[in-house]
Write a protein that holds these residues in place. Structure first.
Motif, PDB file in Angstrom:
ATOM      1  N   THR A  44       7.885  60.143  -8.547  1.00 12.07           N
ATOM      2  CA  THR A  44       6.546  59.712  -8.165  1.00 12.07           C
ATOM      3  C   THR A  44       5.649  59.411  -9.355  1.00 12.07           C
ATOM      4  OG1 THR A  44       5.814  62.019  -8.037  1.00 12.07           O
ATOM      5  CG2 THR A  44       6.632  61.012  -6.005  1.00 12.07           C
ATOM      6  N   TRP A  68      11.783  56.942  -3.726  1.00 10.48           N
ATOM      7  CA  TRP A  68      10.347  56.706  -3.508  1.00 10.48           C
ATOM      8  C   TRP A  68      10.026  55.219  -3.517  1.00 10.48           C
ATOM      9  CZ3 TRP A  68       7.490  60.676  -1.944  1.00 10.48           C
ATOM     10  CH2 TRP A  68       7.933  61.962  -2.242  1.00 10.48           C
ATOM     11  N   GLY A 129       5.406  60.573   3.663  1.00  8.50           N
ATOM     12  CA  GLY A 129       4.859  60.340   2.334  1.00  8.50           C
ATOM     13  C   GLY A 129       3.483  60.931   2.154  1.00  8.50           C
ATOM     14  N   ASN A 219       8.314  58.428   0.992  1.00 10.59           N
ATOM     15  CA  ASN A 219       9.546  59.173   0.711  1.00 10.59           C
ATOM     16  C   ASN A 219      10.722  58.390   1.273  1.00 10.59           C
ATOM     17  OD1 ASN A 219      11.656  60.939   0.461  1.00 10.59           O
ATOM     18  ND2 ASN A 219      10.727  62.604   1.619  1.00 10.59           N
TER      19      ASN A 219
END
Length: 358
Positions: A44, A68, A129, A219
């Protein structure tokens, strides 16, 4: 039968508008190109700058499931007071058109109902997410975070996500992220947030709340591990598009280009299956046929999905023919009535129906 794969470009959640607008001048409402990034990442923290230094931070496997998907942008702003930033204009709507090929699968995990979402009751298993936003409240730049949930789709809305942003007592809002398919172009997915709140409430008093920055983290391995899937065709770079609109009715368009693209196409499997089954075994009799095309898909975060289909050509068994002119009582449907490439309701006469498809 021959099948060729469609070009799918890597990117994340920005939907492709047909033409990007002119460059946005600093000081005007909009987003500069260098302030818009979208990509598939292994963590991330990746940015274009970090990927340029270390390309392995980007997820590049064709037809793979990236850990991601990240999209971030910052609106043009001006400095006020103690170097806080106030955005030029109040953001009302965001549209991000994803390049053809990057796909989100809402069926990879359970979905939360609208009722549960509105009551802050979505379970962990529906979470897909997070989001980070910086908003100007008239005095300070306030950073807020939120969770993103997979919601049950609505009619003509194949993907729907709920963003729950809460910083008590200032912010406690629910925002819907709508996912669409571009039926009239190349069938890429695009995402919109409409009517973004421009006010917050502090101890019962309304205060302005203008979005300055936004970053969305999907995600990619949520659910069965295959919530996101990369394109199945390789490229050296990809392009994503962003459109923003203000409450002052200003519209700005921006595009971004990833520093890396998609690779590993030699690892992508493609094993489609076609079956044609007749409804009768009697020769030289009116017959029907059921044609099935299957393309096995692979779940799991470490799996590589099958290549995407662009065209399917199915050859019927020898002697089986289609003869519309011999079918008494049938009517023809015009191109306008069928409306291919649009989302308009089909207006074909009932007598033109010859089958069904799933």
């Amino acid at each position: 039968m021959s099948i060729t794969s469609r070009i799918w470009l890597v990117g994340t959640f920005a939907a492709a508008v047909t033409a990007a607008g002119a460059p946005v001048a600093q000081g005007a409402f909009g987003v500069q190109e260098h302030n818009f990034e979208a990509g598939a990442c292994v963590n991330t923290t990746c940015t274009y700058e970090s990927v340029e230094k270390e390309p392995s931070e980007a997820f590049t496997q064709a037809a793979g499931h990236p850990p991601w998907g990240i999209t971030g942008f910052e609106l043009n702003s001006k400095e006020v007071l103690l170097k806080q930033r106030e955005p030029e204009g109040s953001l009302k709507r965001v549209r991000v058109d994803v390049p053809p090929g990057l796909a989100a699968d809402p069926q990879a995990l359970p979905a939360c109902t609208d009722e549960a979402f509105n009551k802050n009751g979505c379970g962990k298993e529906t979470e897909v997410g997070t989001t980070e936003m910086v908003a100007f409240d008239g005095v300070n730049d306030l950073t807020v975070t939120g969770k993103v949930f997979n919601l049950e789709p609505r009619l003509n809305l194949p993907l729907l996500f709920g963003i729950d942003v809460a910083v008590e007592p200032l912010v406690n809002v629910h925002i819907f992220l709508e996912g669409h398919v571009s039926w009239n172009t190349d069938y890429h997915e695009y995402f919109e947030i409409n009517n973004i709140p421009k006010e917050g409430v502090v101890l019962g008093t309304k205060v302005p709340l203008a979005v300055l920055k936004s970053k969305l983290f999907f995600n990619g391995n949520a659910g069965a591990g295959n919530f996101l899937t990369n394109p199945s065709v390789c490229s050296t770079s990809t392009t994503s598009h962003l459109e923003v609109e203000s409450y002052e009715k200003e519209v700005s368009q921006t595009e971004t280009h990833t520093p890396v693209g998609v690779e590993g196409c030699d690892k992508v499997p493609f094993e489609p299956i076609a079956e044609v089954a007749a409804e009768t075994t009697t020769s030289d009799k009116p017959d029907g046929a059921t044609t099935t095309v299957k393309v096995p898909q692979k779940a799991g975060e470490h799996e590589i999905n099958t290549s995407d289909i662009q065209d399917a050509h199915v050859k019927l068994p020898e002697g089986m023919t289609l003869n519309p002119s011999a079918a008494h009582g049938l009517q023809a449907c015009t191109a306008t009535q069928i409306g291919i490439g649009t989302t308009e309701p089909v207006a074909c006469p009932q007598a033109s129906k010859v089958g069904s498809v799933t």
